[in-house]
Design an enzyme around this catalytic site. Structure first.
Site, PDB file in Angstrom:
ATOM      1  CG  ASP A  96     -20.316 -46.854 -15.561  1.00 55.96           C
ATOM      2  OD1 ASP A  96     -20.687 -46.213 -16.564  1.00 55.96           O
ATOM      3  OD2 ASP A  96     -19.271 -47.524 -15.543  1.00 55.96           O
ATOM      4  CG  HIS A 118     -17.377 -45.231 -23.025  1.00 57.26           C
ATOM      5  ND1 HIS A 118     -17.855 -46.022 -22.008  1.00 57.26           N
ATOM      6  CD2 HIS A 118     -17.144 -46.079 -24.062  1.00 57.26           C
ATOM      7  CE1 HIS A 118     -17.911 -47.273 -22.408  1.00 57.26           C
ATOM      8  NE2 HIS A 118     -17.490 -47.341 -23.661  1.00 57.26           N
ATOM      9  CG  ASP A 121     -17.636 -44.252 -17.442  1.00 58.08           C
ATOM     10  OD1 ASP A 121     -18.379 -43.945 -16.486  1.00 58.08           O
ATOM     11  OD2 ASP A 121     -17.834 -45.252 -18.163  1.00 58.08           O
TER      12      ASP A 121
END
Length: 391
Positions: A96, A118, A121
């Site tokens: 990441d 994102h 995530d």
């Protein structure tokens, strides 16, 4: 169905510029060199989004192990499983951290990269917290709920802040860096000493007289992690609101309307808490399933904000992902309203499965539709490099 990205906002994709401020001392002085070397292992033909996806898949692998060995978030796992958790989460965090570097190396940085990064995530953040619960043997309890909701709140506030300020702020302690490091160390500790280590009463370790210690509440090492996250969340949220207020004043825009963008998220979290409070059997028997559905709903809500951010669209308010949350809460509250609970007792798990299927399908439709729209407009591919970098 209205498109997720209206045509009149598509041109803003070509104007978008990613901006970030990272104040982490660990990032700057400890991990920066590691990340610079790590990104070199990825070939220049590999798309940055593929790096993101490969990293995220490690969390899925860890969750599969979790369901095999500790589905209730409490059972003690073989020691190697805790080391596997540490490795999977560390690899996810490392990938990441370097996917953006890979995008710049290959000349393929785009708004889709931020959205994909994102988006992944937001999907895995609740899963990592469930793994944390297993590592610390929190079980299917309110402690685990608090752990997950603290993380989701931090993520949402960061996303809302980025929308209004156009800058992603990472403080001195952030989830992508220090959070990943803390989880890795916690999992390694369970692998070395066993998860029973986390049941130690933290208060008894304090250098205080026995008479004083006897008056203090019991707070285990595991519970102290949750309390610490809650305490740390307060200044984080305050900073986010402060940055939003400052930016809005500089732009001569109304501050209150920006603050109001947090209300739908707060209403969702509040509704979920009420649902669990009114249905204790869900909390104690089906928490992983329940939080999986909540995770999909959260990812969709956050994803809509990120899409609005990169396209310059208005901030999204209530959307169809709030429907299962509010309906489930209404079902749980029905007896208090003098109504019959449609999904009662053990049948409530059927409702949760329905919510999971609905939110999962809705999120998949959203993700695929947005990816296809952006790829078509920018003439790029998502997981491969369509146009090679030219020197």
């Amino acid at each position: 169905m209205a498109p997720y990205i209206p045509q009149n906002y598509l041109p803003n994709l070509k104007k978008y510029k990613y901006q970030a401020i990272d104040k982490s001392l660990i990032s700057k002085y400890v991990l920066a060199s590691y990340w610079n070397h790590l990104v070199q292992i990825f070939p220049l033909w590999m798309a940055a989004n593929m790096v993101t996806l490969l990293g995220s898949l490690h969390i899925i692998v860890a969750m599969v192990l979790n369901q095999v060995y500790a589905a209730n978030l409490y059972d003690e796992c073989p020691r190697w499983v805790y080391f596997a958790y540490a490795a999977c989460v560390w690899i996810y965090g490392s990938f990441d951290a370097v996917d953006g570097k890979q995008a710049r190396r290959t000349g393929t940085a785009s708004p889709l990269g931020e959205l994909f990064d994102h988006g992944c995530d937001s999907l895995v953040v609740s899963l990592i917290m469930l793994l944390y619960a297993t590592v610390c043997q929190l079980g299917e309890t309110w402690w685990t709920v608090a752990l997950v909701f603290f993380a989701l709140t931090n993520f949402y506030m960061s996303t809302m802040e980025e929308y209004h300020t156009h800058i992603l702020f990472l403080g001195y302690f952030s989830g992508p860096v220090e959070g990943i490091l803390c989880f890795t160390l916690a999992a390694l500790a369970s692998g070395v000493w066993g998860p029973g280590f986390w049941a130690t009463d933290l208060m008894q370790l304090l250098p205080l007289p026995a008479s004083v210690l006897a008056q203090l509440p019991v707070l285990t090492m595991a519970q102290s992690v949750v309390v610490g996250m809650g305490v740390a969340l307060v200044p984080t949220v305050y900073t986010s609101f402060s940055n939003i207020a400052r930016t809005r004043r500089e732009q001569q825009l109304n501050v209150a309307s920006a603050f109001a963008d947090s209300v739908p998220f707060a209403a969702s979290i509040g509704s979920v808490i009420v649902w669990l409070w009114e249905s204790p059997q869900v909390l104690s028997n089906h928490l992983v399933l329940f939080l999986s559905f909540v995770g999909f709903a959260f990812s969709y809500i956050v994803g809509r904000v990120i899409v609005a951010h990169v396209t310059g669209a208005p901030f999204p308010k209530l959307n169809r992902m709030h429907i299962p949350v509010f309906l489930g809460t209404f079902n749980a509250l029905a007896p208090r309203l003098g109504l019959t609970k449609i999904f009662a007792g053990s049948n409530e798990v059927v409702l949760i499965w329905m919510c999971l299927v609905y939110t999962g399908a809705q999120y998949a439709h959203f993700a695929l539709e947005v990816i296809d729209t952006i790829c078509s407009y920018l003439d790029i591919n998502c997981l491969t490099i369509k146009h090679k970098k030219t020197n």
